[in-house]
Structures are given as structure tokens and as C-alpha cells.
Design a protein around this motif. Sequence first.
Motif, PDB file in Angstrom:
ATOM      1  N   LEU A  65       0.839  -1.191   0.000  1.00 22.96           N
ATOM      2  CA  LEU A  65       0.000   0.000   0.000  1.00 22.96           C
ATOM      3  C   LEU A  65       0.878   1.246   0.000  1.00 22.96           C
ATOM      4  N   GLY A  66       0.498   2.228  -0.796  1.00 22.25           N
ATOM      5  CA  GLY A  66       1.264   3.461  -0.860  1.00 22.25           C
ATOM      6  C   GLY A  66       2.402   3.421  -1.853  1.00 22.25           C
ATOM      7  N   SER A  67       2.528   2.327  -2.613  1.00 18.27           N
ATOM      8  CA  SER A  67       3.608   2.248  -3.590  1.00 18.27           C
ATOM      9  C   SER A  67       3.039   2.095  -4.986  1.00 18.27           C
ATOM     10  N   ALA A  68       3.911   2.218  -5.964  1.00 15.58           N
ATOM     11  CA  ALA A  68       3.452   2.181  -7.347  1.00 15.58           C
ATOM     12  C   ALA A  68       3.497   0.772  -7.919  1.00 15.58           C
ATOM     13  N   PRO A  72       2.424  -0.194 -13.396  1.00 12.99           N
ATOM     14  CA  PRO A  72       1.223   0.510 -12.931  1.00 12.99           C
ATOM     15  C   PRO A  72      -0.055  -0.197 -13.361  1.00 12.99           C
ATOM     16  N   GLU A  74      -1.694  -2.618 -12.192  1.00 12.82           N
ATOM     17  CA  GLU A  74      -1.852  -4.057 -12.022  1.00 12.82           C
ATOM     18  C   GLU A  74      -2.839  -4.300 -10.887  1.00 12.82           C
ATOM     19  N   ASP A  75      -3.643  -5.330 -11.034  1.00 14.20           N
ATOM     20  CA  ASP A  75      -4.554  -5.693  -9.951  1.00 14.20           C
ATOM     21  C   ASP A  75      -3.735  -6.280  -8.806  1.00 14.20           C
ATOM     22  N   PRO A  76      -3.792  -5.673  -7.610  1.00 18.07           N
ATOM     23  CA  PRO A  76      -2.992  -6.184  -6.487  1.00 18.07           C
ATOM     24  C   PRO A  76      -3.416  -7.584  -6.047  1.00 18.07           C
ATOM     25  N   SER A  77      -4.579  -8.044  -6.494  1.00 18.47           N
ATOM     26  CA  SER A  77      -5.008  -9.398  -6.135  1.00 18.47           C
ATOM     27  C   SER A  77      -4.248 -10.463  -6.900  1.00 18.47           C
TER      28      SER A  77
ATOM     29  N   ARG B 115      -4.542   4.827  -7.174  1.00 19.91           N
ATOM     30  CA  ARG B 115      -4.072   6.192  -7.370  1.00 19.91           C
ATOM     31  C   ARG B 115      -4.248   6.544  -8.842  1.00 19.91           C
ATOM     32  N   LEU B 120      -0.916   2.030  -5.550  1.00 18.27           N
ATOM     33  CA  LEU B 120      -1.862   1.738  -4.472  1.00 18.27           C
ATOM     34  C   LEU B 120      -1.822   2.857  -3.430  1.00 18.27           C
ATOM     35  N   ALA B 122      -1.971   4.448   0.204  1.00 20.31           N
ATOM     36  CA  ALA B 122      -1.775   4.088   1.606  1.00 20.31           C
ATOM     37  C   ALA B 122      -3.045   4.436   2.355  1.00 20.31           C
ATOM     38  N   ARG B 170     -12.388  -4.623 -12.068  1.00 24.75           N
ATOM     39  CA  ARG B 170     -11.723  -5.511 -13.016  1.00 24.75           C
ATOM     40  C   ARG B 170     -12.532  -6.781 -13.181  1.00 24.75           C
TER      41      ARG B 170
END
Lengths: 198, 196
Positions: A65-68, A72, A74-77, B115, B120, B122, B170
Motif C-alpha cells: 500500500l502506498g507504492s506504485a 502501474p 496491475e490488480d494487487p489481487s 491512485r 496503491l 496508503a 476488473r
Amino acid sequence: MKIADRLLDFLPWALATLMIAAMVHLVSVLLMPTLAPKDAYARLTDYAKKTGIAEGLVMLEPPSLGSAGVLPFEDPSFVEAACLYDISKRPYHLKASTDGDNFFALSFYATGGRIYHAITDRSAIKGKFDIILGNERQIEALENASDGSAPVQEVRLTAPTSRGFIFIRALAKRNSDVTHLQELLKNARCENFELPKE
Amino acid sequence: MTLRPYALFFRAGLVAIAGLLLGLFATVMSLNAGYGFNALQAGPWVAWPAVGVPNSDPYARAVVSRTGEAPLGRDQGLTFIAETDSSGAPLDGACDYLLTDPSPAARFWTLGIVRPDGGLLANPTGRYGYSSADILRHDNGGFRIMLSQNPQSGNWLSPGGARKFSLALRLYETTLDTDAQPNADHFPKITKLACA
């Protein structure tokens, strides 16, 4: 009268400006994929260098969280791994397994991030992906070598460019799936191999 | 009116420079405007299925190479981004929003906060979104997500301290027809509640 004259004098220059603008616009859009410094391939190459992996499979760190993230949007799941390939000398072999439950997406990209082939776990054979990537000459050589003998096990794919990357994405529906999917992806293999001697 | 020779050269130079600047300006504007052609729009949700096909148009290719994305194939998944609520007002981190079902038919979907640059946010929930498998549902299968900086019961997403954010829906292996404009009634509603 005088204003009309001045306008007529100005018109060809304005038209010339517009024509140059149109050409510059078209050329810059068409050149963007070759010139863009931070395209997906470059980002993944940088990432692989940073993690010290020279060839083969690169596991992508899950974005925090809080990072790129590495790439860019991309689904974090997704649990993700990438194979950066170079088939200019030898063809490439990819083997990966699915778990028969979660969504797996296998995507093939040329440099610049253009996708040229995409499959999901639905087209995996007995839960496995077995794919050979080569240029036209290599695929032809393989075809000649296996003439009439054992049935072909793997899918053969012609790559449009000699460099590019394969992205393996596995969707973790729940957080508890992540570790198991990471293990599964870690066991995927991608490597260059020698063509059989004729 | 006759021009002296050097004045002609001067004008030609001016035209060349003006053309160059205008052309580059047009490129920047068009690449910032989205991913080329054939966007799908359903209320506030916008997707660009053309980025996920091998013969994508030059504009889509240019944008993708510039942002550094690796978009999924069109038949693998489709990403809808919302930058506004259902009434068309831009999403604001200071406001509370309510997201309610339905969601288009797909094998899986995820719905989360991103974002504007695709990273993502924070935030105190430690969560970026929900998936079709882990979201809490009503008895009838519907769902609602509260989007607020303050803790909420049930499904809760928080933009953290950010004012600007987008929502990403998605759809994986969706049956949605990407050649026709989708029906906005089949997509989640984003309703603004109160603003701080």
C-alpha cells in the motif's frame, strides 16, 4: 481589400504550419513505442537486475500500500511472475501449472507492452501450460524435427519480436490463497533451449 | 507585398518551429486523453478493450508504452476505471461514497481504489479492494461498499489522506460484449453521501 490581401499572404504559411504539425504528431505517436524509456519491458528488466535474476523466472513482489508497484495499474489481487525472453539465438520454453480453481492468465508481450497472445487456465491442458516460443525459422525447424514421430505435447508460438516478456498472473480470490499461488508460480520454468540437430 | 529573401527564410523557420510545437502538443494531448479509440463507457466506468488486442491502434500502443503498463488480453480481463461518481462529479477523498451492486457477469471480479497513476493508496484499512469471493454480501447476493476516511461496518474502503483517487472494477473472463456499449444499469452505482 487590404485585409483580404494580408490574409491571402498569410494562408499558405498557416497551411504549411498545420501540415508540419500533422506530420510531427503522426511520427511522434508512431515512434513512441520504440522510444518510450520506461515501458513495461524496461521496467521489468530493471526490476530483474535489481533482484539479481539474470535469466529465467522473475517473481514480482506484491505491491505494498502506498507504492506504485513494478508495473502501474496491475490488480494487487494477482500473484505475478514474469519471464523476460530473448529468442534471437535459441527458442524458449515455458512450463507452468495451474491449481484448477483460481484464475490464471498467461500473456505474451512484445517490447513496448503490446500483447500478442493471451490465454487463461481454461485452455491449459490437464492444468498445465507447456509453450514453446520461437521465431519462424526456429518453429519450422522444430516442426521438421518432429515429423511423424511422437505427438506434439506443447503449444508452439511464433513471437513477433526477438525480445519480449511473458506475464503469468494468478488471481488470489482470498488473501489466504496467496502463499499457495506463490509456491505454484515459483515452480514455473522458463528457459532457452537448443534446437535438435538435424 | 514583396518579401526580402532573409524575411522568407525567417518565416519558413518560424513555420517549422510552430509546426513542431503544435505537433508535439497534439501528441501530448491525445496521449493524455485515454487509450486511443473505442472506449466502453457505462455511467462513470470507462474501459479501453482495444489495448488488449494484438492489432491495437497506434495511439493505444503509444499510451501503453509511455505509462509502462502491461494490459491484460481482452478475453482475459477488462479494467473499468471510474474517476467520477454516478452523477458525474469527480471523486473526492473528503467525501463518503456508497458503492452498490450489481456488477457485470464475470468469472471473477475485483473492485478497488487506485491512485491516478495506477499505484496503491496508503490507507488505514490495509485493503485496496474486494473480490467477488471475499466481499460480504446481502442474503440476496447483492453487496454494498462504504468508501470513507472514517471506519465503517461491513465492506469498507478508505482513500486514506488522498483527495484524488479512482476506482477500478476488473472483470476476469467476462461475458460482456466489448463491441457494443455496455448498459450502465449492470454496473455498480457510486453515490455521494456526505462531504467533510
